[in-house]
Structure formats: C-alpha cells, structure tokens
Write a protein that holds these residues in place. Structure first.
Motif, PDB file in Angstrom:
ATOM      1  N   VAL A  53      37.482  44.787  39.845  1.00  0.00           N
ATOM      2  CA  VAL A  53      37.888  45.947  40.638  1.00  0.00           C
ATOM      3  C   VAL A  53      37.895  45.566  42.108  1.00  0.00           C
ATOM      4  O   VAL A  53      36.970  44.921  42.606  1.00  0.00           O
ATOM      5  N   GLU A  54      38.945  45.969  42.799  1.00  0.00           N
ATOM      6  CA  GLU A  54      39.049  45.728  44.241  1.00  0.00           C
ATOM      7  C   GLU A  54      37.934  46.466  44.975  1.00  0.00           C
ATOM      8  O   GLU A  54      37.603  47.604  44.644  1.00  0.00           O
ATOM      9  N   THR A  55      37.344  45.807  45.974  1.00  0.00           N
ATOM     10  CA  THR A  55      36.265  46.424  46.752  1.00  0.00           C
ATOM     11  C   THR A  55      36.577  46.312  48.237  1.00  0.00           C
ATOM     12  O   THR A  55      37.519  45.631  48.651  1.00  0.00           O
ATOM     13  N   LEU A  74      35.813  43.118  33.553  1.00  0.00           N
ATOM     14  CA  LEU A  74      36.419  44.086  34.465  1.00  0.00           C
ATOM     15  C   LEU A  74      36.384  43.535  35.880  1.00  0.00           C
ATOM     16  O   LEU A  74      35.360  43.029  36.338  1.00  0.00           O
ATOM     17  N   ARG A  78      29.976  39.912  41.474  1.00  0.00           N
ATOM     18  CA  ARG A  78      30.720  41.170  41.539  1.00  0.00           C
ATOM     19  C   ARG A  78      29.811  42.275  42.045  1.00  0.00           C
ATOM     20  O   ARG A  78      28.591  42.147  41.988  1.00  0.00           O
ATOM     21  N   ARG A 117      42.193  51.831  44.038  1.00  0.00           N
ATOM     22  CA  ARG A 117      41.719  50.451  43.961  1.00  0.00           C
ATOM     23  C   ARG A 117      42.417  49.696  42.836  1.00  0.00           C
ATOM     24  O   ARG A 117      42.467  50.173  41.698  1.00  0.00           O
ATOM     25  N   GLN A 118      42.927  48.517  43.146  1.00  0.00           N
ATOM     26  CA  GLN A 118      43.529  47.668  42.127  1.00  0.00           C
ATOM     27  C   GLN A 118      42.439  47.196  41.153  1.00  0.00           C
ATOM     28  O   GLN A 118      41.324  46.875  41.570  1.00  0.00           O
ATOM     29  N   ALA A 119      42.758  47.175  39.863  1.00  0.00           N
ATOM     30  CA  ALA A 119      41.759  46.782  38.865  1.00  0.00           C
ATOM     31  C   ALA A 119      42.430  46.052  37.706  1.00  0.00           C
ATOM     32  O   ALA A 119      43.617  46.255  37.416  1.00  0.00           O
ATOM     33  N   PRO A 154      42.098  41.467  42.254  1.00  0.00           N
ATOM     34  CA  PRO A 154      41.820  41.519  40.808  1.00  0.00           C
ATOM     35  C   PRO A 154      42.957  41.036  39.920  1.00  0.00           C
ATOM     36  O   PRO A 154      42.710  40.360  38.909  1.00  0.00           O
ATOM     37  N   HIS A 192      45.163  50.770  38.196  1.00  0.00           N
ATOM     38  CA  HIS A 192      44.376  51.145  39.356  1.00  0.00           C
ATOM     39  C   HIS A 192      43.288  52.138  38.947  1.00  0.00           C
ATOM     40  O   HIS A 192      43.478  52.942  38.026  1.00  0.00           O
TER      41      HIS A 192
END
Length: 340
Positions: free
Chosen positions: A30-32, A28, A332, A14-16, A189, A10
């Motif tokens: 990343v959760e948005t 990469l 993204r 945010r999950q990544a 992600p 994370h």
C-alpha cells in the motif's frame, strides 16, 4: 479460487497491490506518505550519536539515521538508500550500500563482480545468464546480481533489464552535487508487485477489483488479531509498543500431540500473517505446550516457512521462559496505520 492473482487497485486515494493465492490474501503493498524503501538520497552528515556508532543525516524528507557510520565527518555528502520504515517519530533508516534493483537484475555499485542466484541450478542456464551478464556489464566496475526470476525469463528481457539498471545506476552514481536531494524514488506498490511477484500469475487491474476478488473482505479479517489454524487451534498476532506478541492455542484439543501440531501450523502461517499486517521489529511467540524434544521439529517448520519470505527475518531462538523470539525488518508500515 485456485491459483495466483495479482490485484491492482486503490484503497481510497492510495495505490495498492494485493497477491491472492488460492483465494487467500498472501501479500499486500500500500502506498504511504513515508519515503518508500529503495529511495536514494544525496544526504549531508550531521551529528553523530555517541556510544551507538550511528549518525544523523539531513535529507529533503527529514532526518535519516545511518548505523555503523565510523569515519564519516560532519558535513560530508553521501549517497544513501532507504532500507525500511522507521518507528513513529524516529528518523528514516538508511544505508550507504546502495542497490539498483529490478525484476531480473540488481546493480551493486560498491560490490564488483557478476553473480547468478543460487536458486538457479541448471548449469546450461547459468552459463547463458553469465554470458548476458558479461555482455551487459562490459567496461563497468559495478557489480551485477541476476535474480532467480531470470530462470523463466526471455533472455532479451533480461538483457534489457540489465541495460536499464546499469544506465540508471551510472546516472545516479555520477551525481556530484553537494545539497540534499532525492536522486531516485523507491518503487510504488504496482511497480514493486511487478518486480517482486515474478512467479506466474493472472493480473486484475480494473476499477473495483479489490472487492470482486475478495481483497476487501481479507483486509477486514486482517484487522483482527485472531487467526484460525485449522481444527481447533488458533493464534493471536498483536502489536504492542515494544514488540509483536504471538500467542498460540490448541483450543479444546487435549491430545498429546496437540501442542506440536498447533505450533507447526502457527510456524507455517506466521510469515503470511506478518506480511499482510505489515508487522516487523521484535516478535515473541508464546507457543502451545510441547515437550522440549519437539522443539527441533518446530524450528525446522519455522525456518522452512520464512525461507520463501522476502522480508529479512532473524530467527533468534528460545528464551529461558520457553518463548521463541524473532527479529524482522520493518519493511512496511503496519496495516493499522495505513488504513486509518
């Protein structure tokens, strides 16, 4: 560290997911807060955009924009899918060509037929996969694409994936309600990493692995525009409101071949630089000086570099001033927005 490692962690809350290749950050996710690409809506058509052939739609997550909307009447109910991220303040980009995509299988409701990835060359394997496709889609009018990842997969896993995607597609496409609704959320992600990073890799998922695997240091480096290209060459990748500017320099190397070497190195490094920074849109490359006869070598290197990139990128060509232009899908959000 040699090899491929998928690192799941994370960034804040945010999950990544990060893909490390030979110790370098190669990709990469990343959760948005924005709707994830792949999200499917039941949407209602609203006003057309005169002169552009587009149409605004009403969805539960706000206004969406559909290109090439000829023949769609105001108030009509549509199933649409998010294709990427819009620019700040603009509507969500969507398409009516809905796909149900997984690690091995892609269901195409509006494109019947059974297809195998062209990257799979072995005739025996293609025959085996075609048998699985026929078994899995028997009685269905929807289409199926088996992805290149099937080449190394267990046939039982491929069959299960086809069945799961078919069931999901049939459920979603059978919906006949008339109010705006989210029918299917796009992959997060970690799910997307499982789906798209299918080549053999180790997986690290313990808390704090972004630090122990060097992901945080790589992200700090990615915040900067400067990218070393080996020897004395370098390039700068900078986002402006209008476009992404890429400036290639030879440094102190004044040899005759310095410009071509720097430009080819930039071509090879550019897809990774754009992926990690989450950059898309119009891209203009201000290349190091080189003879016009060497342009073909640069173009070949650039084409080869983007061939392995999963984000749709159009190599538009040369400008009268000698710049090279590309158009890249906004798949993204920029790293600068995600990490604020």
């Amino acid at each position: 560290m040699k090899g491929r490692v998928i690192v799941l962690d994370h960034l804040g809350d945010r999950q990544a997911a990060a893909l490390m290749v030979d110790g370098q950050l190669d990709d990469l996710l990343v959760e948005t807060d924005a709707p994830a690409p792949g999200t499917i809506y039941r949407a209602v058509a609203e006003r057309p955009v005169k002169g552009q052939g587009g149409l605004f739609l009403r969805t539960p997550d706000g206004a969406a924009y559909l290109r090439q909307a000829k023949g769609i009447a105001q108030g009509e109910v549509l199933s649409v899918q998010v294709t990427g991220f819009g620019e700040p303040g603009k509507a969500i980009p969507v398409t009516t060509r809905v796909l149900f995509k997984s690690r091995f299988a892609i269901i195409t409701p509006d494109a019947p037929g059974l297809n195998i990835s062209r990257r799979i060359k072995d005739d025996d394997l293609r025959d085996t996969l075609l048998e699985l496709a026929h078994e899995g889609m028997e009685g269905s009018e929807m289409g199926l694409i088996l992805r290149s990842s099937c080449a190394e997969a267990d046939p039982d896993d491929v069959s299960a994936d086809i069945a799961d995607m078919r069931a999901m597609a049939e459920t979603v496409m059978a919906d006949d309600s008339t109010t705006p609704e989210v029918l299917l959320r796009g992959d997060d992600p970690w799910q997307l990493a499982w789906r798209e990073w299918s080549a053999p890799a180790d997986v690290a998922q313990e808390p704090g692995v972004f630090e122990t695997h060097g992901v945080l240091d790589a992200l700090d480096a990615a915040r900067a525009s400067h990218i070393a290209l080996g020897a004395q060459a370098s390039m700068y990748v900078e986002a402006t409101r209008a476009l992404i500017a890429v400036d290639v320099n030879t440094g102190a190397d004044g040899s005759f071949a310095a410009g071509l070497k720097a430009n080819i190195a930039a071509a090879k490094a550019l897809p990774r630089a754009l992926r990690v920074r989450g950059l898309g849109g119009q891209i203009t490359m201000d290349l190091a000086p080189m003879p016009k006869k060497e342009r073909r070598s640069f173009e070949n290197a650039l084409r080869a570099a983007f061939r392995g990139d999963d984000v749709e990128t159009v190599l538009a060509g040369w400008t009268p001033l000698g710049h090279y232009e590309l158009q890249r899908k906004r798949a993204r959000l920029p790293l600068s927005e995600v990490l604020t």
